[in-house]
Design an enzyme around this catalytic site. Structure first.
Site, PDB file in Angstrom:
ATOM      1  N   THR A  74       0.849  -1.201   0.000  1.00 39.75           N
ATOM      2  CA  THR A  74       0.000   0.000   0.000  1.00 39.75           C
ATOM      3  C   THR A  74       0.882   1.248   0.000  1.00 39.75           C
ATOM      4  O   THR A  74       0.679   2.173  -0.797  1.00 39.75           O
ATOM      5  CB  THR A  74      -0.925   0.011   1.249  1.00 39.75           C
ATOM      6  OG1 THR A  74      -1.762  -1.133   1.183  1.00 39.75           O
ATOM      7  CG2 THR A  74      -1.762   1.273   1.329  1.00 39.75           C
ATOM      8  N   ASN A 146      -5.617  -9.281  -7.735  1.00 34.32           N
ATOM      9  CA  ASN A 146      -5.813  -9.960  -6.448  1.00 34.32           C
ATOM     10  C   ASN A 146      -7.172 -10.633  -6.303  1.00 34.32           C
ATOM     11  O   ASN A 146      -7.375 -11.433  -5.414  1.00 34.32           O
ATOM     12  CB  ASN A 146      -5.608  -8.968  -5.288  1.00 34.32           C
ATOM     13  CG  ASN A 146      -6.546  -7.797  -5.381  1.00 34.32           C
ATOM     14  OD1 ASN A 146      -6.523  -7.046  -6.349  1.00 34.32           O
ATOM     15  ND2 ASN A 146      -7.403  -7.639  -4.400  1.00 34.32           N
ATOM     16  N   GLN A 185       0.817  -9.557  -5.687  1.00 33.76           N
ATOM     17  CA  GLN A 185       0.315 -10.940  -5.751  1.00 33.76           C
ATOM     18  C   GLN A 185       1.223 -11.856  -6.566  1.00 33.76           C
ATOM     19  O   GLN A 185       0.895 -13.031  -6.778  1.00 33.76           O
ATOM     20  CB  GLN A 185      -1.092 -10.959  -6.378  1.00 33.76           C
ATOM     21  CG  GLN A 185      -2.174 -10.365  -5.498  1.00 33.76           C
ATOM     22  CD  GLN A 185      -2.490 -11.235  -4.281  1.00 33.76           C
ATOM     23  OE1 GLN A 185      -2.135 -12.404  -4.208  1.00 33.76           O
ATOM     24  NE2 GLN A 185      -3.167 -10.649  -3.309  1.00 33.76           N
ATOM     25  N   CYS A 331      -9.763  -6.283   1.504  1.00 29.25           N
ATOM     26  CA  CYS A 331     -10.002  -4.890   1.865  1.00 29.25           C
ATOM     27  C   CYS A 331     -11.465  -4.512   1.734  1.00 29.25           C
ATOM     28  O   CYS A 331     -11.932  -3.584   2.368  1.00 29.25           O
ATOM     29  CB  CYS A 331      -9.180  -3.961   0.983  1.00 29.25           C
ATOM     30  SG  CYS A 331      -7.518  -4.505   0.839  1.00 29.25           S
TER      31      CYS A 331
HETATM   32  N1  PLP Z   1      -1.884  -4.696  -3.946  1.00 31.34           N
HETATM   33  C1  PLP Z   1      -2.484  -5.879  -4.095  1.00 31.34           C
HETATM   34  C2  PLP Z   1      -2.680  -6.424  -5.470  1.00 31.34           C
HETATM   35  C3  PLP Z   1      -2.909  -6.601  -2.986  1.00 31.34           C
HETATM   36  O1  PLP Z   1      -3.499  -7.794  -3.146  1.00 31.34           O
HETATM   37  C4  PLP Z   1      -2.697  -6.040  -1.700  1.00 31.34           C
HETATM   38  C5  PLP Z   1      -3.181  -6.732  -0.479  1.00 31.34           C
HETATM   39  O2  PLP Z   1      -4.278  -7.263  -0.425  1.00 31.34           O
HETATM   40  C6  PLP Z   1      -2.057  -4.803  -1.591  1.00 31.34           C
HETATM   41  C7  PLP Z   1      -1.662  -4.170  -2.730  1.00 31.34           C
HETATM   42  C8  PLP Z   1      -1.790  -4.170  -0.254  1.00 31.34           C
HETATM   43  O3  PLP Z   1      -0.673  -4.770   0.318  1.00 31.34           O
HETATM   44  P1  PLP Z   1      -0.190  -4.418   1.810  1.00 31.34           P
HETATM   45  O4  PLP Z   1      -1.166  -5.085   2.715  1.00 31.34           O
HETATM   46  O5  PLP Z   1       1.185  -4.987   1.886  1.00 31.34           O
HETATM   47  O6  PLP Z   1      -0.193  -2.965   1.969  1.00 31.34           O
END
Ligand code: PLP
Length: 382
Positions: A74, A146, A185, A331
């Protein structure tokens, strides 16, 4: 007797590998030093940190200063998008319509346009080209989706950007155009070699590759104009201030090393399990619709629509039966909003609300797949 739990939500997060935990341990306890401090023990930690940075850089086909350690995907996505847009405040940003919220939300702070996707969830290079204007400075397309596992044609998109750069230079337009990918992912299943993928920036995280949560890295190719979004000390080449999360960095590096070394074997094994799951679920429940691309898919994710059924209820009933899966992106869980990913692929809201995501990993085996199908069939035939 305790009920056996079958975890089929590896796309949300993975358990930490014991060897990763071991690699981190000393940096919490006796080797706790701040790498910016000046005495010998701290300098040793700094040196060790440079060593693991080199390991991460090697997997990404990058040079040392091109790796910024950061707290998860993120934050990496936010730095990539907001960091470039800080440099080009009047520029435009282009994202695919199926990006994760950690790309979508920062992108929409700016002049943003979305690239539509096909029914399989693919951002076609020609569609990308159509949406590029003279003002576009950043294109962000995730490597593996994802929710569906669909793999995007990054190399082809990168070639389009190469063409745009050449045309701009002929016209005297010196605005750069960068390609960013969120590869959160992909770490266990695909090569992350940035130059082969043709990307200028790439986000990775540890929490999905059997490493620690809130660990990650942003690859930034030399020459990309980026501003930091967290101001403070000069850590991480001035791009991410704050004392380094040393244990997390060592954990990320160990997790990436193992994930990439198992990549080929695990991809093959999980492709088999994914195919088995799809075959068995469509045989047992012929109304099931599998979403995404058959040909271009990561091996660990299946998105399945059980027409007419409520996905939240189904997920809870599976949970009671010991099968842990997801209604889509972790999320969005519990928000009641239908998935923007499935909507972009043309699924009506009703179908989206009947969709579950099953995702597999290192501990998944054929028995788990059989048990999940058995429970699905039992619940859905009531
Ligand atoms: N990007 C994708 C494609 C994800 O699947 C996720 C998590 O679900 C994230 C970003 C966010 O990752 P993080 O939890 O390490 O911030």
């Amino acid at each position: 007797m305790t009920k056996k739990i079958i975890y089929l939500d590896y796309a949300a997060t993975t358990p930490m590998d014991p060897s990763v935990f071991k690699a981190m341990e000393q940096y919490f306890t006796y080797n706790f030093y701040n790498p910016s401090a000046s005495y010998l023990a701290a300098k040793r930690v700094k040196k060790e940190l440079d060593g693991v940075r080199a390991g991460v850089a090697r997997h990404l086909g990058a040079k040392l200063p091109e790796i910024i350690f950061i707290a998860g995907a993120t934050e990496a996505n936010n730095l990539a998008l907001q960091g470039v847009m800080k440099q080009f405040p009047d520029g435009e940003i282009l994202i695919s319509a199926v990006e994760h919220d950690s790309v979508r939300t920062p992108a929409w702070l700016f002049d943003c346009h979305e690239i539509p996707v096909t029914k399989q969830g693919i951002a076609e290079p020609l569609a990308v080209e159509k949406f590029i204007s003279d003002n576009t400075v950043l294109v962000s397309v995730g490597l593996v989706n994802n929710e569906t596992g669909t793999i995007q044609p990054l190399k082809e998109i990168s070639s389009i950007l190469g063409k745009v750069r050449a045309e701009r230079s002929k016209k005297g337009n010196n605005r750069p155009i960068y390609l960013h990918t969120d590869a959160a992912q992909a770490g266990c299943y695909l090569s992350l070699n940035a130059s082969r993928l043709g990307v200028d920036m790439m986000s990775i995280n540890g929490g999905k590759i059997y490493g620690p949560k809130q660990s990650g890295a942003l690859f930034v190719k030399t020459g990309v104009r980026l501003s930091p979004i967290i101001a403070g000390g000069g850590q991480e080449w001035g791009m991410r201030a704050g004392t380094e999360n040393v244990p997390a960095i060592f954990g990320l590096a160990a997790a990436l090393e193992k994930a990439q070394s198992l990549r080929t074997a695990e991809s093959k094994r999980l492709t088999g399990l994914r195919e088995l799951f799809i075959e068995k679920v469509t045989e047992a429940l012929p109304n099931t619709q599998i979403n995404g691309s058959k040909k271009h898919s990561a091996p660990h994710i299946v998105s399945a629509t059980f027409q007419g059924r409520d996905n939240e209820r189904l997920m809870m009933e599976l949970d009671e039966a010991g099968i842990q899966c997801a209604t889509g992106s972790a999320c969005h869980a519990g928000t009641g909003t239908p998935s923007h990913v499935l909507a972009a692929m043309g699924l009506p809201d009703k179908a989206s609300r009947s969709t579950l995501r099953f995702s597999f990993g290192r501990h998944t085996n054929e028995n788990d797949i059989a048990a999940a199908i058995r429970e699905l069939k039992r619940i859905l035939s009531r």
